[in-house]
Write a protein that holds these residues in place. Structure first.
Motif, short mmCIF file in Angstrom:
data_model
loop_
_atom_site.label_atom_id
_atom_site.label_comp_id
_atom_site.label_asym_id
_atom_site.label_seq_id
_atom_site.Cartn_x
_atom_site.Cartn_y
_atom_site.Cartn_z
N ILE A 85 0.76 -1.07 0.12
CA ILE A 85 0.01 0.03 -0.22
C ILE A 85 0.86 1.26 0.05
O ILE A 85 0.51 2.14 -0.85
N ASN A 133 3.06 1.48 -3.31
CA ASN A 133 2.34 1.89 -4.42
C ASN A 133 1.81 3.11 -4.79
O ASN A 133 1.43 3.55 -5.91
N ARG A 134 1.45 3.84 -3.73
CA ARG A 134 0.85 5.06 -3.77
C ARG A 134 1.64 5.89 -4.83
O ARG A 134 1.00 6.70 -5.60
N LYS A 137 2.46 2.73 -8.41
CA LYS A 137 1.77 1.85 -9.01
C LYS A 137 0.05 1.76 -8.60
O LYS A 137 -0.95 0.86 -9.21
N GLY A 138 -0.40 2.72 -8.06
CA GLY A 138 -2.06 2.88 -7.57
C GLY A 138 -2.29 2.69 -6.23
O GLY A 138 -1.49 2.08 -5.29
N ASP A 139 -3.19 3.74 -5.87
CA ASP A 139 -3.51 4.02 -4.71
C ASP A 139 -4.70 3.54 -4.11
O ASP A 139 -5.91 3.88 -4.33
N VAL A 140 -4.24 2.57 -3.25
CA VAL A 140 -5.48 1.59 -2.31
C VAL A 140 -6.62 2.54 -1.85
O VAL A 140 -7.45 2.64 -1.97
N LEU A 141 -5.84 3.25 -1.07
CA LEU A 141 -6.46 4.28 -0.25
C LEU A 141 -7.26 5.20 -0.70
O LEU A 141 -8.41 5.70 -0.38
N SER A 142 -7.15 5.92 -2.15
CA SER A 142 -7.80 6.89 -2.63
C SER A 142 -9.16 5.95 -3.07
O SER A 142 -10.23 6.53 -3.52
N VAL A 143 -9.03 4.64 -3.72
CA VAL A 143 -10.30 4.03 -3.95
C VAL A 143 -11.09 3.81 -2.76
O VAL A 143 -12.46 4.10 -2.79
#
Lengths: 160, 160, 160, 160, 160, 160
Positions: free
Chosen positions: B44, B47-48, B51-57
């Motif tokens: 997490i 990746n922010r 490769k991609g932000d889990v928390l923003s989803v």
């Protein structure tokens, strides 16, 4: 390093492709809980007989929420749920804890962990809502996966 | 004995009458968490950037879920939400715990505890969904009310 | 540099606080369009009398979508819509273009641009769906705000 | 004259019978766009790093809207979506145009054009919503089908 | 000739403008019923104590449906419901009839007849669903408005 | 005594397990009605040509409601609807009665009675909504199953 499956090349979330995954029967079993005061415990237990059953409302909420999972969890695939069941048990020692167990079953391309977790959350939220006029200090959860079956990656069982 | 407000004379749940309650600004602040493995924590955080932000989803899921609260919690009144904000913080000691704080504000006849609790639950569920390919042993919650303001019954603050 | 209002200090989206904004009557008027083939144009126009009215289905879709806006646009506030109206007009020169005009009205703390834009989009999507068996080459939009009234920032009118 | 498939003998819309259609893998690829001012372009691009990612919110909105398609487009069949992906690209010449590409995949009895078109529309609407405090003159669309595969009628490719 | 208020100049339905109507407390009371076989009557009554309460599920369904009314009835305005209550009574003569009474209250610009009628319908549908494994010959309704109060046009009372 | 299938061992409702049931084509045909005043009858019939078609709005509402059935009827399984059709007929003797016939088709593990009953209810509710400015004394229903086909228990036909 562990790798996420939910992101595309631009680093943005996607709904992963499950069209190649096998359609099999899959189940998930989840546990949650609500820790309540003695007063709430007695009101829930006493009222079932006399004045209104908090848990029957919560359980309807849980089943309906299971069906809404892809509308609540953004990257979740829509799945044809085949069964949802919810049971309750009390753990009464120093504290009063309502144990919530949810089982969900599908026949589909991916698992139903999220459906079971969502249902369990909605049950806890509804218990809180129905009892919050008595005391707002209730604790919802922890919520976690007990067990899953079906699918390529094999079964899962929570270590205790 | 504590008494439920949500049941009618036949012992069945109702949506309680709030038409006489004052329309005031009301806020609720709720805390939840997800306990994750070291591997997920690093994925997490790493990746922010790349490769991609889990928390923003998860945070979009939380805000949308706040608006769906009356559709998830059966006896909840529909309320005109005026603000929803969600922040994250990590507690990294022996365990890796993502702390989720949700604040909801309305100007209405009743409180927004349920909206904040529902948003926090949806955030936790979404984090679980995005990371479950790495490890299914995550623990969502406990989830509880930190504080509420506004309304006749006065403010509430969780005892720590 | 222009600044977004929709992000919090952690750089994640929030539903902005509108509890201090004035509750006034606000309107928005939006235009969209669908460019269709001659064959579809004739089928829509001819069928209204004889065999089924594509536009009446599209217009119901638009009105229902206006009400779903906060469920489609993540940071949108729920608003009590007071009126929605949709009208159609054809521009037939070298091409066949269905012009869609949507007007939405509320009495609330924030504007209804998003509700009108969402309704117009749903109208276009529904026209496409009803006619796609004849030809899939239709073009939906452009879609844009024609005019808004009400609110602190004053009125807006699209430059033509 | 082209003939609609969506009307019954009384000239009223129906959900057409697809129970005899083959269940195959089907995909649809759709393009939309949002034309923005230079100021918004710079804010979106600059903020991704520093202050909040408009496009990640828009893309979550798009994926969730794909799942809501049968609830937005009245005659649309519910379909088990197997994958949704959304990518962005900028065209910066005299104007600043955000290009939105959406791909949807199902295994079902009918195509997913409407799901992809609906997702693309929701992406555009969300970009508009997040940026409208800077400038309300953005133009959403045109939106159109680039390509579809699968199903009895063969593949489709948009003429350019 | 009676005139519809729900159509615009083009002869297409619109959501009528209620922004000028007074915001007052408004109530509606609706009656519906389900005629069941003796076997179902006895199962519902007997089970409440021992094996599961059909009516408590139906009543949760009714309350949740009241909140979904603008999503079910296309031209209906979204309204802030302030109270929903549902009661049951049996008429047992030659037939076995479950009488369903729903009361809805709002403080808003228009009445809540549709919310009460929708809730009553959902109650009847749910009773049917829960009992259809025993006998599919149940009759839902008639459903009608008993009484409304509030609003410019004065009160209404159904002639008996 | 007749036995409910919808309750678990704790006497609380569950979504019954249909994962072992055969996936076959299943249909259901349902009838409902709305009894209206002469004035409303003439307005509906007269307006179709001139000023707006009440029934086309009602029929869109019915089709959309069929798709929402699992969201309205708590224990209902989500099913992939393959066709929905609605027709109208007037019975004009001493009274003016609009007869509503709904046919729903699926290919799935369980029947579509609830989808057809829900659609028929939504049609009746929408007719009521569109005409209530003229007269609030309309009677919706009775609503009942005319016929079902498919599934293990064989076909059903309502006795007249």
């Amino acid at each position: 390093m562990g790798d996420f499956t939910h992101f595309n090349d631009q680093g943005r979330a996607k709904m992963v492709d499950i069209s190649d995954k096998e359609e099999t029967v899959r189940t998930a079993r989840v546990r949650s809980s609500v820790r309540v005061s003695k007063e709430i415990y007695e009101a829930i237990q006493g009222n079932r007989i006399k004045k209104g059953d908090v848990l029957s409302v919560a359980q309807v909420a849980g089943i309906m929420a299971a069906k809404k999972t892809p509308d609540i969890v953004p990257m979740c695939h829509p799945l044809p749920l085949k069964a949802v069941d919810i049971t309750f048990e009390w753990t009464v020692e120093n504290t009063y804890e309502l144990i919530i167990d949810v089982t969900v079953k599908t026949k589909g391309n991916t698992g139903v962990e999220m459906e079971a977790l969502t249902a369990a959350s909605a049950v806890g939220l509804t218990v809180y809502d129905m009892c919050k006029a008595i005391d707002k200090g209730m604790i919802i959860g922890p919520t976690y996966l007990l067990e899953k079956t079906g699918g390529k990656n094999g079964d899962y069982r929570h270590d205790i």
